[in-house]
Design a protein around this motif. Structure first.
Motif, short mmCIF file in Angstrom:
data_model
loop_
_atom_site.label_atom_id
_atom_site.label_comp_id
_atom_site.label_asym_id
_atom_site.label_seq_id
_atom_site.Cartn_x
_atom_site.Cartn_y
_atom_site.Cartn_z
N ASN A 61 0.84 -1.20 0.00
CA ASN A 61 0.00 0.00 0.00
C ASN A 61 0.87 1.25 0.00
O ASN A 61 0.59 2.22 -0.72
N ASN B 182 -9.92 4.09 3.51
CA ASN B 182 -8.86 3.18 3.08
C ASN B 182 -9.42 1.92 2.44
O ASN B 182 -8.87 1.41 1.46
N LYS C 175 -12.29 1.79 0.89
CA LYS C 175 -12.84 2.22 -0.40
C LYS C 175 -11.76 2.22 -1.47
O LYS C 175 -12.00 1.83 -2.62
N ARG C 176 -10.55 2.62 -1.09
CA ARG C 176 -9.46 2.63 -2.07
C ARG C 176 -9.14 1.21 -2.55
O ARG C 176 -8.90 0.98 -3.73
N ILE D 138 -11.26 -1.27 -2.67
CA ILE D 138 -12.39 -1.67 -3.52
C ILE D 138 -12.25 -1.03 -4.90
O ILE D 138 -12.51 -1.67 -5.93
N ASP D 139 -11.82 0.24 -4.94
CA ASP D 139 -11.62 0.92 -6.21
C ASP D 139 -10.51 0.25 -7.03
O ASP D 139 -10.50 0.34 -8.27
N LEU D 140 -9.57 -0.42 -6.34
CA LEU D 140 -8.50 -1.13 -7.03
C LEU D 140 -8.94 -2.50 -7.53
O LEU D 140 -8.18 -3.21 -8.17
N GLY D 141 -10.18 -2.87 -7.20
CA GLY D 141 -10.72 -4.12 -7.70
C GLY D 141 -10.80 -5.24 -6.69
O GLY D 141 -11.16 -6.38 -7.05
N GLU E 171 -12.58 -7.41 -4.23
CA GLU E 171 -14.01 -7.70 -4.05
C GLU E 171 -14.25 -8.44 -2.74
O GLU E 171 -13.81 -9.58 -2.57
N ALA F 182 -1.52 -2.93 -8.65
CA ALA F 182 -1.46 -1.47 -8.54
C ALA F 182 -0.03 -0.93 -8.50
O ALA F 182 0.18 0.25 -8.79
#
Length: 534
Positions: free
Chosen positions: A30, A101, A103-104, A106-109, A111, A150
């Motif tokens: 991260n 954190n 949410k980030r 989840i935004d990266l995929g 699930e 990422a």
């Protein structure tokens, strides 16, 4: 300064980077993902990128997402589990910064499991609400896979061992590393160094940790004067699959959250007599209860009964555990699962402020090698991945303040180490066995001093030229285990994961942190984590 090997920086190849990040678990990856937006990033890992404790994490990530839950409740549960030693400012940050954190991720995929369009939230020990986001029982692996995608494009050094951080005027200047495949030693000068090296479960014979978890970051930081904190507190996971061959496969606490029941040799449900929360009591309570039941039986384990959950439900919710049980010949629909405790998570570590910076300027620590004050004397389940995520984020954003400064290569030199032949594996095995026996779940002054006597007899380990992975890990295990025992001797009470049979009650007198710098130990008041004296 103390170094682990003999070297001369002027004779080594030298590289440069804005950020050097050590470790490829959730905290390291991260940090690398965020840091690449602000400068050059060099990520170093002792094994492969996929090798970490984070990959093995089953349970999930604690986060307030339900309307039935609230931040105050998560904070209260964390403080309860920490038994008076959590730093409340750090806990509030952990809980309140969790949603953004997650949410980030989840935004990266990444699930997390959902049911009817909403997150399917699990419940684990000492949590008052269902708040564990999970992906089957392989949550850690899913998160790491998302973060690995990422960080594509950054400078990655796999199979690379960090020997030391290079410090001058209490400021980190770079790192001394060795590529184990090429047998090549070199220096990376940096504006910022972030230690995310994970835990130290291999201090003990029985552990859920992979072999790479040998306390490297803690020992490396300590050699250069970083302050350590809460080193006596190692959490033992209560339910680890028992195997005569010695493999220790974790049976997630979430299994008990779904209705798993602990039974002794006679088939009796025993947690009712130990704690009002029964199977979902704090981990230290459950681990000691299991140990007591084992002591009063003829077998080295107790049973986890999951027959009431239903085989189909269990298989869907815990596929990894189900497959492992099948390979072991255990039919979870009718058979009980043999389990016993094993070393799992280190609450102690390198002391940091609320932004992850240590007592050494420009040196940050996050994840299990750090002691942010969140975990206290006993980690609340599923707060560990969250801590690594939240505080690695804070570390990167805080470290931006150093990116405007110049990198200063300096001359570092050491020739004091002795090239001595040691039976490294034999000594390492002896250390683990004795730590399990003398400084494990139940301790006493007699057992701890017996362990300290062993350190005295083997103090020549500190003088070896630890120029390969095996010797380096032995040096680091020796260093960290010695500090753990020293702190455990000083804490003459029982609190959280630290249980003294000669002092079985907790005492308000010891509601303080033990800090270590060099070989000096001292009690600190319940500190304000934003005011670390540099």
């Amino acid at each position: 300064m103390s170094y682990s090997i003999n070297f001369d920086s002027e004779k080594l190849e030298q590289k440069y980077s804005d950020f050097v990040i050590i470790g490829s678990g959730i905290a390291g990856l991260n940090a690398a993902y965020l840091a690449k937006s602000f400068g050059n990033v060099c990520l170093i890992t002792k094994g492969r990128l996929e090798d970490s404790n984070s990959v093995l994490a089953q349970g999930g990530v604690a986060c307030v997402v339900s309307d039935l839950d609230c931040f105050e409740s998560h904070i209260k549960d964390t403080l309860y589990a920490g038994v008076g030693l959590c730093d409340e400012d750090a806990v509030e940050i952990l809980v309140k910064e969790a949603p953004i954190n997650l949410k980030r991720l989840i935004d990266l995929g990444v699930e997390f499991d959902k049911k009817n369009g909403t997150f399917e939230l699990g419940k684990e020990g000492a949590h008052s609400h269902n708040r564990i986001l999970h992906a089957g029982d392989y949550t850690g692996r899913m998160i790491i896979e998302g973060l690995l995608k990422a960080i594509e494009g950054i400078d990655v050094h796999e199979n690379t061992l960090i020997h030391d951080i290079l410090v001058s005027d209490n400021t980190v200047r770079g790192v001394l590393v060795k590529n184990e495949i090429l047998d090549k030693l070199y220096i990376i000068w940096a504006k910022v160094v972030i230690l995310a090296t994970g835990g130290a479960g291999n201090l003990f014979l029985n552990t859920t940790n992979p072999t790479i978890a040998t306390g490297d970051g803690l020992a490396i930081g300590a050699r250069q004067g970083a302050v350590l904190k809460d080193m006596e507190f190692m959490q033992f996971h209560p339910t680890v699959l028992y195997d005569k061959a010695g493999e220790r496969f974790l049976i997630s606490e979430a299994v008990r959250g779904e209705g798993g029941i602990l039974r002794n040799q006679k088939g009796e449900r025993f947690m009712l007599k130990y704690h009002k929360l029964k199977e979902l009591a704090p981990r230290d309570v459950v681990a000691r209860a299991i140990l007591n039941e084992i002591k009063n039986s003829d077998i080295p384990y107790v049973y986890l009964d999951v027959t009431s959950i239903g085989k189909d439900i269990f298989k869907e919710r815990f596929p990894s555990i189900y497959n492992k049980c099948c390979k072991m010949g255990i039919d979870i629909g009718k058979d009980y699962i043999p389990v016993s405790p094993a070393a799992h998570y280190y609450m102690g570590g390198i002391m940091t402020d609320i932004n992850g910076e240590t007592s050494i300027n420009r040196l940050y620590a996050c994840g299990e090698c750090a002691c942010t004050g969140v975990q206290g004397a006993n980690r609340l389940a599923s707060n560990s991945l969250l801590e690594g995520l939240v505080f690695s984020t804070r570390a990167v954003y805080d470290a931006k303040k150093y990116l405007y400064e110049e990198i200063e290569p300096l001359h570092f030199y050491n020739d004091s180490k002795i090239d001595k032949q040691l039976d490294v594996e034999s000594i390492k095995y002896e250390l683990k066995c004795l730590m399990e026996q003398n400084a494990g779940i139940i301790r006493s002054d007699k057992s701890l001093r017996s362990m300290f006597h062993w350190f005295t007899l083997h103090r020549d380990i500190l003088n070896i030229n630890a120029d390969n992975r095996e010797k380096s890990e032995l040096l680091n295990l020796y260093t960290v285990s010695k500090y753990m025992v020293m702190a455990a001797i000083l804490r003459k009470e029982s609190r959280g994961s630290h249980f003294r049979s000669d002092f079985p009650e907790k005492s308000d007198k010891y509601r303080k942190h033990i800090l270590i710098k060099g070989d000096e130990l001292y009690f600190d008041r319940q500190i304000d984590s934003t005011k670390i004296n540099r």
